[in-house]
Scaffold this motif. Structure first.
Motif, short mmCIF file in Angstrom:
data_model
loop_
_atom_site.label_atom_id
_atom_site.label_comp_id
_atom_site.label_asym_id
_atom_site.label_seq_id
_atom_site.Cartn_x
_atom_site.Cartn_y
_atom_site.Cartn_z
N LEU A 221 -7.89 23.63 25.61
CA LEU A 221 -7.83 24.69 24.54
C LEU A 221 -6.69 24.50 23.91
CD1 LEU A 221 -9.06 27.35 23.46
CD2 LEU A 221 -7.61 28.48 25.17
N LEU A 222 -6.64 24.32 22.45
CA LEU A 222 -5.63 24.21 21.50
C LEU A 222 -5.44 25.59 21.09
CD1 LEU A 222 -6.67 20.89 19.82
CD2 LEU A 222 -5.32 21.16 22.06
N SER B 201 -10.93 15.72 30.10
CA SER B 201 -11.75 16.83 29.85
C SER B 201 -12.91 16.56 29.37
CB SER B 201 -10.70 17.53 28.59
OG SER B 201 -9.55 18.15 28.98
N ASP B 202 -13.76 17.60 29.42
CA ASP B 202 -15.19 17.47 29.08
C ASP B 202 -15.30 18.20 27.65
OD1 ASP B 202 -16.25 16.43 31.54
OD2 ASP B 202 -15.34 18.22 32.38
N ILE B 203 -14.56 19.46 27.49
CA ILE B 203 -14.86 20.06 26.48
C ILE B 203 -13.45 20.46 25.74
CG2 ILE B 203 -15.66 22.70 25.62
CD1 ILE B 203 -17.37 22.58 28.32
N LEU B 204 -13.25 20.31 24.25
CA LEU B 204 -12.29 20.35 23.60
C LEU B 204 -12.78 21.80 22.68
CD1 LEU B 204 -9.57 19.79 22.27
CD2 LEU B 204 -10.98 18.17 20.79
N ILE B 205 -11.73 22.55 22.58
CA ILE B 205 -11.75 23.89 21.71
C ILE B 205 -10.64 23.94 20.89
CG2 ILE B 205 -12.33 26.13 21.46
CD1 ILE B 205 -13.27 26.16 24.49
N ASN B 206 -10.63 24.02 19.45
CA ASN B 206 -9.60 24.28 18.69
C ASN B 206 -9.53 25.58 18.37
OD1 ASN B 206 -7.25 23.84 16.81
ND2 ASN B 206 -8.70 23.99 15.25
N PRO C 288 -6.61 26.90 3.30
CA PRO C 288 -6.87 25.73 2.24
C PRO C 288 -6.55 24.37 2.98
CG PRO C 288 -4.86 26.92 1.88
CD PRO C 288 -5.47 27.45 2.90
N ARG C 289 -6.26 24.26 4.39
CA ARG C 289 -5.61 22.98 4.90
C ARG C 289 -6.58 21.99 5.42
NH1 ARG C 289 -1.11 25.40 8.84
NH2 ARG C 289 -0.60 23.20 8.96
N TYR C 290 -7.60 21.72 4.60
CA TYR C 290 -9.06 21.10 4.87
C TYR C 290 -8.79 19.77 5.54
CZ TYR C 290 -11.32 24.16 1.66
OH TYR C 290 -11.51 25.24 0.95
N ASP C 291 -7.51 18.99 5.06
CA ASP C 291 -7.28 17.82 5.73
C ASP C 291 -6.79 17.43 7.07
OD1 ASP C 291 -8.61 17.03 3.60
OD2 ASP C 291 -6.65 16.55 2.30
N GLU C 292 -6.32 18.53 7.60
CA GLU C 292 -5.58 18.49 8.83
C GLU C 292 -6.28 18.67 10.08
OE1 GLU C 292 -2.08 21.00 8.50
OE2 GLU C 292 -2.01 20.65 6.22
N THR C 293 -5.60 18.01 10.96
CA THR C 293 -6.19 18.16 12.44
C THR C 293 -4.98 17.73 13.38
OG1 THR C 293 -7.86 17.28 14.07
CG2 THR C 293 -7.08 15.98 12.19
N VAL C 294 -5.10 18.37 14.81
CA VAL C 294 -3.94 17.91 15.40
C VAL C 294 -4.33 16.75 16.62
CG1 VAL C 294 -2.26 19.91 15.65
CG2 VAL C 294 -4.67 20.26 16.76
N VAL C 295 -5.85 16.56 16.46
CA VAL C 295 -6.28 15.63 17.46
C VAL C 295 -6.59 14.37 16.67
CG1 VAL C 295 -8.18 15.31 18.94
CG2 VAL C 295 -7.56 17.65 18.18
#
Ligand SMILES: NC(=O)c1ccc[n+]([C@@H]2O[C@H](COP(=O)([O-])OP(=O)(O)OC[C@H]3O[C@@H](n4cnc5c(N)ncnc54)[C@H](OP(=O)(O)O)[C@@H]3O)[C@@H](O)[C@H]2O)c1
Length: 285
Positions: free
Chosen positions: A129-130, A192-197, A205-212
């Motif tokens: 979980l993030l 991990s089997d499941i990732l939850i952001n 408006p930060r469409y282009d961002e991800t931490v993974v």
């Protein structure tokens, strides 16, 4: 449906509230079951939260959803608070039962239902979980009870640690914590089997961002991003491209809304109708 003197009023309080999806979702659901209910959005400033809650009693409003920034502050104005809402220190649903106000939080059940109804089994699985904010707290409690292992990573590591201690006690499970660094995500995601952001990264408006990092996503992984605006976050697009199973944030929104609907009406929520209404609206905006 005609509004009459008998029509029951429900709604949502928050600030801002103009773009809430809940009025469309709930009014469509009430109409589809021919229930004499209406759902409105009320913009309520933090300084007026006490007056707004007294208004529920004074106007005999049946129930409210509570959204940012009131989920915590509303609690001290209520008469009774459900145990899971107490644990996560956050209320997103109020029921007015004979002038007594009951507080619930349906985010956790909404998240679990979204996963299960979309074919993601939690039993025997490890979840990463993030986030450790309001929504993450609700999700952590709900998934810890059902899954085998849980890791919580957050930008502010102290908050992840505080949350893990609370959840460990409630769910009687060991929970690991860390930061949102590449190294911590990589080492935790590996088994991990499941990732939850449940962070706000990737939200409008930060469409282009991800931490993974994209290269960490893989086929035998289920990914749920609880952000629903945009409908497809960068994380969701990357997960799809990597062949992972994806559960949209709209699913959680629908199931947490369905749980509130059932609390107010005592009727089974028309989930399909709510999904269609939510998706039609989101595609338009
Ligand atoms: N699908 C649904 O039904 C549903 C329900 C509720 C919420 N949501 C969505 O879930 C998201 C979180 O909502 P919330 O109520 O939990 O918000 P919140 O309480 O404000 O928590 C925000 C979380 O995002 C993290 N974060 C914020 N900015 C960051 C950044 N620049 N870098 C790294 N981490 C960052 C915060 O980390 P720190 O602790 O370090 O600040 C915290 O973990 C929102 O996008 C909301 O729309 C969806």
């Amino acid at each position: 449906m005609a509004i009459s003197g008998k029509t029951r009023v429900c709604g949502v309080i928050g600030d801002p509230i103009e773009h809430s999806l809940s009025p469309i979702m709930h009014n469509t659901a009430f109409q589809s079951l021919n229930l004499d209910f209406i759902y409105l959005a009320f913009k309520v400033k933090s300084s007026s939260i006490g007056d707004a809650i007294n208004g529920i009693r004074a106007l005999n409003i049946r129930g409210l959803n509570v959204t940012m920034p009131h989920k915590k502050n509303v609690m001290r104005h209520l008469d009774r608070i459900d145990l899971s809402a107490q644990l996560i220190d956050s209320v997103n649903t109020i029921l007015n039962k004979e002038n007594l106000l009951f507080g619930f939080n349906t985010d956790g059940v909404g998240a679990v239902k979204a996963l299960k109804e979309n074919g993601v089994e939690l039993k025997g699985r490890k979840i990463l979980l993030l986030g450790a904010g309001g929504a993450a707290r609700a999700i952590a409690y709900a998934v810890a009870k059902e899954s085998d292992e849980l890791a919580i990573l957050n930008r502010t590591v102290k908050d992840a640690q505080t949350l893990s201690k609370l959840v460990e006690k409630a769910a009687n499970k060991r929970i690991s914590t860390g930061s949102l660094s590449h190294t911590d995500i990589e080492s935790n995601l590996r088994d991990s089997d499941i990732l939850i952001n449940a962070t706000t990264i990737g939200m409008k408006p930060r469409y282009d961002e991800t931490v993974v990092p994209t290269k960490l996503l893989r086929q035998n992984l289920s990914v749920m991003d609880i952000i629903y605006n945009p409908l497809e976050t960068k994380l969701v697009k990357d997960a799809k491209a990597a062949g992972a199973k994806v559960v949209s944030g709209v699913e959680m929104l629908i199931y947490q809304g369905a749980a509130s609907f059932e609390i107010w009406t005592g009727k089974q929520a028309p989930v399909e109708v709510m999904r269609k209404a939510a998706l039609t609206y989101l595609k338009k905006v």
